[in-house]
Design a protein around this motif. Structure first.
Motif, mmCIF file in Angstrom:
data_model
loop_
_atom_site.group_PDB
_atom_site.id
_atom_site.type_symbol
_atom_site.label_atom_id
_atom_site.label_comp_id
_atom_site.label_asym_id
_atom_site.label_seq_id
_atom_site.Cartn_x
_atom_site.Cartn_y
_atom_site.Cartn_z
ATOM 1 N N GLU A 25 -4.413 -5.768 -2.972
ATOM 2 C CA GLU A 25 -4.194 -5.504 -4.395
ATOM 3 C C GLU A 25 -3.884 -6.795 -5.145
ATOM 4 O O GLU A 25 -4.394 -7.025 -6.247
ATOM 5 C CB GLU A 25 -3.053 -4.507 -4.581
ATOM 6 C CG GLU A 25 -3.406 -3.107 -4.143
ATOM 7 C CD GLU A 25 -2.215 -2.163 -4.159
ATOM 8 O OE1 GLU A 25 -1.133 -2.543 -4.661
ATOM 9 O OE2 GLU A 25 -2.366 -1.038 -3.665
ATOM 10 N N ALA A 26 -3.069 -7.652 -4.551
ATOM 11 C CA ALA A 26 -2.721 -8.927 -5.176
ATOM 12 C C ALA A 26 -3.964 -9.795 -5.330
ATOM 13 O O ALA A 26 -4.188 -10.398 -6.384
ATOM 14 C CB ALA A 26 -1.668 -9.657 -4.343
ATOM 15 N N GLN A 28 -7.039 -8.849 -5.552
ATOM 16 C CA GLN A 28 -7.910 -8.271 -6.572
ATOM 17 C C GLN A 28 -7.397 -8.617 -7.967
ATOM 18 O O GLN A 28 -8.162 -9.008 -8.838
ATOM 19 C CB GLN A 28 -8.007 -6.770 -6.389
ATOM 20 C CG GLN A 28 -8.976 -6.107 -7.330
ATOM 21 C CD GLN A 28 -9.099 -4.615 -7.068
ATOM 22 O OE1 GLN A 28 -8.272 -4.014 -6.396
ATOM 23 N NE2 GLN A 28 -10.147 -4.022 -7.595
ATOM 24 N N GLN A 29 -6.089 -8.492 -8.180
ATOM 25 C CA GLN A 29 -5.524 -8.794 -9.494
ATOM 26 C C GLN A 29 -5.659 -10.262 -9.844
ATOM 27 O O GLN A 29 -5.859 -10.605 -11.009
ATOM 28 C CB GLN A 29 -4.058 -8.395 -9.560
ATOM 29 C CG GLN A 29 -3.859 -6.920 -9.772
ATOM 30 C CD GLN A 29 -2.435 -6.602 -10.133
ATOM 31 O OE1 GLN A 29 -1.502 -7.173 -9.587
ATOM 32 N NE2 GLN A 29 -2.277 -5.699 -11.084
ATOM 33 N N LEU A 30 -5.545 -11.134 -8.847
ATOM 34 C CA LEU A 30 -5.603 -12.571 -9.100
ATOM 35 C C LEU A 30 -7.015 -13.129 -9.030
ATOM 36 O O LEU A 30 -7.236 -14.296 -9.326
ATOM 37 C CB LEU A 30 -4.699 -13.310 -8.108
ATOM 38 C CG LEU A 30 -3.211 -12.990 -8.221
ATOM 39 C CD1 LEU A 30 -2.451 -13.651 -7.076
ATOM 40 C CD2 LEU A 30 -2.658 -13.443 -9.567
ATOM 41 N N GLY A 31 -7.967 -12.312 -8.605
ATOM 42 C CA GLY A 31 -9.355 -12.757 -8.506
ATOM 43 C C GLY A 31 -9.614 -13.667 -7.323
ATOM 44 O O GLY A 31 -10.526 -14.484 -7.345
ATOM 45 N N ASP A 47 -5.001 -20.854 -4.100
ATOM 46 C CA ASP A 47 -5.213 -19.410 -4.009
ATOM 47 C C ASP A 47 -4.237 -18.765 -3.022
ATOM 48 O O ASP A 47 -3.653 -17.718 -3.308
ATOM 49 C CB ASP A 47 -6.646 -19.082 -3.607
ATOM 50 C CG ASP A 47 -7.646 -19.341 -4.720
ATOM 51 O OD1 ASP A 47 -7.220 -19.494 -5.887
ATOM 52 O OD2 ASP A 47 -8.851 -19.385 -4.421
ATOM 53 N N SER A 50 -0.794 -18.718 -4.617
ATOM 54 C CA SER A 50 -0.648 -17.726 -5.682
ATOM 55 C C SER A 50 -0.555 -16.320 -5.099
ATOM 56 O O SER A 50 0.198 -15.480 -5.597
ATOM 57 C CB SER A 50 -1.777 -17.831 -6.705
ATOM 58 O OG SER A 50 -3.029 -17.600 -6.126
ATOM 59 N N TYR A 54 2.777 -14.080 -5.589
ATOM 60 C CA TYR A 54 2.644 -12.769 -6.222
ATOM 61 C C TYR A 54 3.244 -11.679 -5.334
ATOM 62 O O TYR A 54 3.968 -10.808 -5.812
ATOM 63 C CB TYR A 54 1.178 -12.470 -6.506
ATOM 64 C CG TYR A 54 0.958 -11.156 -7.197
ATOM 65 C CD1 TYR A 54 0.961 -11.067 -8.580
ATOM 66 C CD2 TYR A 54 0.761 -9.988 -6.474
ATOM 67 C CE1 TYR A 54 0.769 -9.861 -9.226
ATOM 68 C CE2 TYR A 54 0.576 -8.775 -7.110
ATOM 69 C CZ TYR A 54 0.575 -8.711 -8.489
ATOM 70 O OH TYR A 54 0.395 -7.514 -9.117
ATOM 71 N N ARG A 58 6.484 -9.329 -6.148
ATOM 72 C CA ARG A 58 6.362 -7.863 -6.122
ATOM 73 C C ARG A 58 7.368 -7.243 -5.155
ATOM 74 O O ARG A 58 7.985 -6.218 -5.452
ATOM 75 C CB ARG A 58 4.929 -7.486 -5.736
ATOM 76 C CG ARG A 58 4.660 -6.033 -5.797
ATOM 77 C CD ARG A 58 4.646 -5.525 -7.236
ATOM 78 N NE ARG A 58 4.487 -4.095 -7.213
ATOM 79 C CZ ARG A 58 5.422 -3.212 -7.612
ATOM 80 N NH1 ARG A 58 6.528 -3.639 -8.138
ATOM 81 N NH2 ARG A 58 5.206 -1.937 -7.501
#
Length: 72
Positions: A25-26, A28-31, A47, A50, A54, A58
């Protein structure tokens, strides 16, 4: 060459699936593109950092919610 051993051990082994889901999920949200083969050697340091940051943020939010007894 580095071996594929992990030095981190989960305190609650049953949580591994939830942590893996959180990682996806992280990303996907961060690309960030997660490697299908599980090898993170080609993921940039930025990457990977990050993603880790993240996920940590969370997890802290979840713990704070549980400690306060609220579900925001």
């Amino acid at each position: 060459m580095a071996s594929n051993r992990r030095s981190n051990q989960l305190v609650v082994p049953q949580a591994s699936q939830a942590l893996e889901q959180m990682k996806m999920e992280a990303a996907q949200q961060l690309g960030v593109q997660i490697p299908q083969d599980g090898y993170y050697g080609n993921v940039s340091t930025r990457d990977a950092g990050s993603l880790g940051g993240y996920i940590t943020k969370r997890l802290v939010q979840i713990a704070e919610q549980q400690l306060s007894g609220g579900n925001r």
